[in-house]
Write an enzyme that holds these catalytic residues in place. Structure first.
Site, PDB file in Angstrom:
ATOM      1  N   CYS A   1      12.082  54.459 129.293  1.00  0.00           N
ATOM      2  CA  CYS A   1      12.284  53.181 129.969  1.00  0.00           C
ATOM      3  C   CYS A   1      13.511  52.502 129.372  1.00  0.00           C
ATOM      4  O   CYS A   1      13.705  52.515 128.149  1.00  0.00           O
ATOM      5  CB  CYS A   1      11.054  52.284 129.782  1.00  0.00           C
ATOM      6  SG  CYS A   1      11.159  50.707 130.640  1.00  0.00           S
TER       7      CYS A   1
ATOM      8  N   HIS B   1       6.917  53.916 138.619  1.00  0.00           N
ATOM      9  CA  HIS B   1       7.365  53.337 137.353  1.00  0.00           C
ATOM     10  C   HIS B   1       7.993  51.963 137.598  1.00  0.00           C
ATOM     11  O   HIS B   1       7.713  51.003 136.875  1.00  0.00           O
ATOM     12  CB  HIS B   1       8.382  54.289 136.678  1.00  0.00           C
ATOM     13  CG  HIS B   1       8.954  53.777 135.387  1.00  0.00           C
ATOM     14  ND1 HIS B   1       8.768  54.407 134.186  1.00  0.00           N
ATOM     15  CD2 HIS B   1       9.740  52.700 135.109  1.00  0.00           C
ATOM     16  CE1 HIS B   1       9.385  53.732 133.215  1.00  0.00           C
ATOM     17  NE2 HIS B   1       9.989  52.689 133.764  1.00  0.00           N
ATOM     18  N   GLU B   2       8.801  51.876 138.642  1.00  0.00           N
ATOM     19  CA  GLU B   2       9.492  50.601 138.932  1.00  0.00           C
ATOM     20  C   GLU B   2       8.540  49.540 139.467  1.00  0.00           C
ATOM     21  O   GLU B   2       8.612  48.373 139.060  1.00  0.00           O
ATOM     22  CB  GLU B   2      10.644  50.827 139.910  1.00  0.00           C
ATOM     23  CG  GLU B   2      11.708  51.797 139.425  1.00  0.00           C
ATOM     24  CD  GLU B   2      12.197  51.509 138.005  1.00  0.00           C
ATOM     25  OE1 GLU B   2      12.493  52.481 137.287  1.00  0.00           O
ATOM     26  OE2 GLU B   2      12.241  50.325 137.591  1.00  0.00           O
TER      27      GLU B   2
ATOM     28  N   HIS C   1       6.726  47.758 136.853  1.00  0.00           N
ATOM     29  CA  HIS C   1       7.472  46.678 136.191  1.00  0.00           C
ATOM     30  C   HIS C   1       7.264  45.336 136.895  1.00  0.00           C
ATOM     31  O   HIS C   1       7.365  44.274 136.277  1.00  0.00           O
ATOM     32  CB  HIS C   1       8.972  46.987 136.143  1.00  0.00           C
ATOM     33  CG  HIS C   1       9.385  47.871 134.990  1.00  0.00           C
ATOM     34  ND1 HIS C   1       9.105  47.576 133.681  1.00  0.00           N
ATOM     35  CD2 HIS C   1      10.072  49.039 134.972  1.00  0.00           C
ATOM     36  CE1 HIS C   1       9.599  48.525 132.886  1.00  0.00           C
ATOM     37  NE2 HIS C   1      10.190  49.437 133.660  1.00  0.00           N
TER      38      HIS C   1
HETATM   39  O1  LIG Z   1      13.336  51.721 132.728  1.00  0.00           O
HETATM   40  C1  LIG Z   1      13.318  51.957 133.934  1.00  0.00           C
HETATM   41  O2  LIG Z   1      12.568  51.403 134.705  1.00  0.00           O
HETATM   42  C2  LIG Z   1      14.216  53.035 134.448  1.00  0.00           C
HETATM   43  C3  LIG Z   1      13.723  54.362 134.036  1.00  0.00           C
HETATM   44  C4  LIG Z   1      12.858  54.889 135.147  1.00  0.00           C
HETATM   45  C5  LIG Z   1      12.070  56.116 134.896  1.00  0.00           C
HETATM   46  C6  LIG Z   1      11.938  56.684 133.666  1.00  0.00           C
HETATM   47  C7  LIG Z   1      11.187  57.848 133.514  1.00  0.00           C
HETATM   48  C8  LIG Z   1      10.538  58.404 134.573  1.00  0.00           C
HETATM   49  C9  LIG Z   1      10.662  57.813 135.781  1.00  0.00           C
HETATM   50  C10 LIG Z   1      11.415  56.677 135.944  1.00  0.00           C
HETATM   51  C11 LIG Z   1      14.969  55.135 133.677  1.00  0.00           C
HETATM   52  O3  LIG Z   1      15.424  55.838 134.746  1.00  0.00           O
HETATM   53  S1  LIG Z   1      14.718  55.994 132.217  1.00  0.00           S
HETATM   54  C12 LIG Z   1      15.991  57.006 131.997  1.00  0.00           C
HETATM   55  C13 LIG Z   1      15.950  58.221 132.839  1.00  0.00           C
HETATM   56  C14 LIG Z   1      17.107  58.631 133.385  1.00  0.00           C
HETATM   57  C15 LIG Z   1      17.126  59.780 134.140  1.00  0.00           C
HETATM   58  C16 LIG Z   1      15.962  60.508 134.318  1.00  0.00           C
HETATM   59  C17 LIG Z   1      14.783  60.081 133.761  1.00  0.00           C
HETATM   60  C18 LIG Z   1      14.778  58.924 133.009  1.00  0.00           C
HETATM   61 NI    NI Z   2      11.104  51.153 132.857  1.00  0.00          NI
END
Ligand SMILES: O=C(O)C[C@@H](Cc1ccccc1)[C@H](O)SCc1ccccc1
Ligand code: NI
Length: 187
Positions: A114, A157-158, A161
């Site tokens: 995250c 995941h989003e 949040h």
């Molecule tokens: O912090 C966030 O919400 C964005 C995350 C979303 C996410 C993480 C893991 C699994 C699914 C969604 C970022 O994209 S974390 C960094 C990342 C970048 C590329 C691939 C996976 C995770």
């Molecule tokens: Ni996140």
């Protein structure tokens, strides 16, 4: 331009709030925010820009991560096939709502991270394998889309949040890699 300094980190109470819906029609400020969120994701996936501005790679970003208490998420998921330059999904989802999902669950084999969490938290993050989502797009159009596999994981995941949920809330505290046999593991 959004950079890492604009992203709040765990411990900030905003990350634990259930945030209110975005008022429609979209204000100019909200349209600008939506555009900046999607641009951040594209920048974060561009090696030159990411290095220049020290951006962590991201495929999703939720407004509360910018300390904006609004139900708005940006998603920009590159195609796993390097030959295909088009993302598998790219949009800003306003007031997204999961209206249905499979009984079957899924998780990423490598777990999750995250942008608001500056540490590794190992473990399977079990989510719905497939979801149907309604949302309003930046043009004010109502969308209804189905997602599966990685795209479904990112969107859940989003949306988490927007409800004050962090990915590690889903990890089994006692046995982080314990899952039942019919959970789909996504590589
Ligand atoms: O912090 C966030 O919400 C964005 C995350 C979303 C996410 C993480 C893991 C699994 C699914 C969604 C970022 O994209 S974390 C960094 C990342 C970048 C590329 C691939 C996976 C995770
Ligand atoms: Ni996140």
């Amino acid at each position: 331009m959004i950079t890492m300094k604009d992203i709040i980190r765990e411990g900030n109470p905003t990350l634990r709030e259930v945030v209110p819906e975005v008022e429609l029609p979209l204000s100019d400020d909200d349209k600008t925010l939506a555009d900046e969120m999607l641009t951040f994701l594209k920048n974060s996936q561009d090696p030159e820009i990411a290095e220049k501005y020290n951006l962590r790679g991201g495929v999703g970003l939720a407004a509360p991560q910018l300390d904006k208490k609004k139900r708005m998420i940006a998603v920009h998921i590159p195609n796993m096939d390097p030959e295909i330059n088009e993302p598998t999904f790219s949009d800003v989802m306003i007031n997204p709502k999961i209206i249905s999902h499979t009984v079957q669950d899924a998780c990423l084999r490598d777990g999750e991270g995250c942008l608001s969490v500056d540490r590794e938290v190992p473990g399977y993050v079990v989510r719905h394998a497939r979801i149907t989502v309604t949302y309003t797009d930046v043009n004010g159009e109502t969308q209804k889309k189905k997602f599966k596999n990685y795209d479904a994981i990112v969107i859940q995941h989003e949306i988490d949040h927007l409800n004050g949920v962090m990915f590690y809330d889903h990890i089994n505290k006692v046995q982080p890699f314990a899952i039942n046999k019919d959970v789909l593991i996504i590589d």
